[in-house]
Design a protein around this motif. Sequence first.
Motif, PDB file in Angstrom:
ATOM      1  N   THR A  48     -48.760 -33.748   6.285  1.00 28.33           N
ATOM      2  CA  THR A  48     -49.527 -33.325   5.121  1.00 28.33           C
ATOM      3  C   THR A  48     -49.283 -34.229   3.923  1.00 28.33           C
ATOM      4  O   THR A  48     -48.191 -34.774   3.742  1.00 28.33           O
ATOM      5  CB  THR A  48     -49.194 -31.873   4.744  1.00 28.33           C
ATOM      6  N   TYR A  49     -50.310 -34.343   3.102  1.00 29.19           N
ATOM      7  CA  TYR A  49     -50.278 -35.220   1.944  1.00 29.19           C
ATOM      8  C   TYR A  49     -50.984 -34.503   0.788  1.00 29.19           C
ATOM      9  O   TYR A  49     -51.976 -33.797   1.012  1.00 29.19           O
ATOM     10  CB  TYR A  49     -51.001 -36.538   2.239  1.00 29.19           C
ATOM     11  N   TYR A  50     -50.457 -34.713  -0.434  1.00 29.85           N
ATOM     12  CA  TYR A  50     -51.010 -34.032  -1.600  1.00 29.85           C
ATOM     13  C   TYR A  50     -51.083 -34.972  -2.795  1.00 29.85           C
ATOM     14  O   TYR A  50     -50.211 -35.832  -2.977  1.00 29.85           O
ATOM     15  CB  TYR A  50     -50.151 -32.831  -1.979  1.00 29.85           C
TER      16      TYR A  50
ATOM     17  N   GLU B 264     -50.494 -35.552  -6.701  1.00 25.49           N
ATOM     18  CA  GLU B 264     -49.437 -35.037  -7.573  1.00 25.49           C
ATOM     19  C   GLU B 264     -49.893 -33.807  -8.356  1.00 25.49           C
ATOM     20  O   GLU B 264     -49.108 -32.886  -8.594  1.00 25.49           O
ATOM     21  CB  GLU B 264     -48.989 -36.129  -8.530  1.00 25.49           C
TER      22      GLU B 264
ATOM     23  N   LYS C 100     -49.488 -30.655  -6.013  1.00 32.55           N
ATOM     24  CA  LYS C 100     -48.252 -30.401  -5.272  1.00 32.55           C
ATOM     25  C   LYS C 100     -47.585 -29.127  -5.756  1.00 32.55           C
ATOM     26  O   LYS C 100     -47.468 -28.889  -6.955  1.00 32.55           O
ATOM     27  CB  LYS C 100     -47.291 -31.586  -5.435  1.00 32.55           C
ATOM     28  N   GLY C 101     -47.143 -28.328  -4.802  1.00 35.14           N
ATOM     29  CA  GLY C 101     -46.484 -27.077  -5.135  1.00 35.14           C
ATOM     30  C   GLY C 101     -47.446 -25.923  -5.362  1.00 35.14           C
ATOM     31  O   GLY C 101     -47.024 -24.765  -5.430  1.00 35.14           O
TER      32      GLY C 101
ATOM     33  N   THR D   1     -51.712 -25.814  -0.407  1.00 37.07           N
ATOM     34  CA  THR D   1     -51.138 -26.031   0.918  1.00 37.07           C
ATOM     35  C   THR D   1     -52.261 -26.242   1.920  1.00 37.07           C
ATOM     36  O   THR D   1     -53.186 -25.423   2.007  1.00 37.07           O
ATOM     37  CB  THR D   1     -50.296 -24.823   1.370  1.00 37.07           C
TER      38      THR D   1
ATOM     39  N   ASN E 135     -55.225 -41.344   1.306  1.00 32.03           N
ATOM     40  CA  ASN E 135     -55.779 -40.754   0.095  1.00 32.03           C
ATOM     41  C   ASN E 135     -56.976 -41.540  -0.457  1.00 32.03           C
ATOM     42  O   ASN E 135     -57.460 -41.266  -1.559  1.00 32.03           O
ATOM     43  CB  ASN E 135     -54.704 -40.650  -0.987  1.00 32.03           C
TER      44      ASN E 135
ATOM     45  N   SER F 289     -55.897 -33.518  -0.924  1.00 27.39           N
ATOM     46  CA  SER F 289     -54.910 -33.274   0.127  1.00 27.39           C
ATOM     47  C   SER F 289     -55.472 -33.775   1.453  1.00 27.39           C
ATOM     48  O   SER F 289     -56.685 -33.951   1.594  1.00 27.39           O
ATOM     49  CB  SER F 289     -54.615 -31.767   0.217  1.00 27.39           C
TER      50      SER F 289
END
Length: 125
Positions: free
Chosen positions: A57-59, A61, A64-65, A68, A107, A48
Amino acid sequence: VQLQASGGGLVQAGGSLTLSCAASGDTPSIYAMGWFRQAPGKDREFVSAITWSRSGTYYAESVKGRFTISREYDKNTANLQMNSLRPEDTALYYCAVTDRLVNRLINRRNQYDYWGQGTQVTVSS
């Protein structure tokens, strides 16, 4: 820039942990802070990131969810709240910062110049 990571530990699957990374030194130069992780025998992978000025913000895969990332402006600290942890999240987690305008490369670990020490996260099944 110096980075101090904390918050790792041992947790059961489904549990939660919060990692923190405090930056000091030339913090106004920071463009983004990222979290990466490395499991034994595997490459270090992106988890992240958050941009320092706009908190974009970036995550990955895979998180994700569940994870945070957020920033505490008054403390030059970024936190990674990790929920619904899985055994495959077990790794050494590193925070890093970049002063480059990395944009779509946010990333990529080779875009980060300053790294903190790792903090171990272990998720038991």
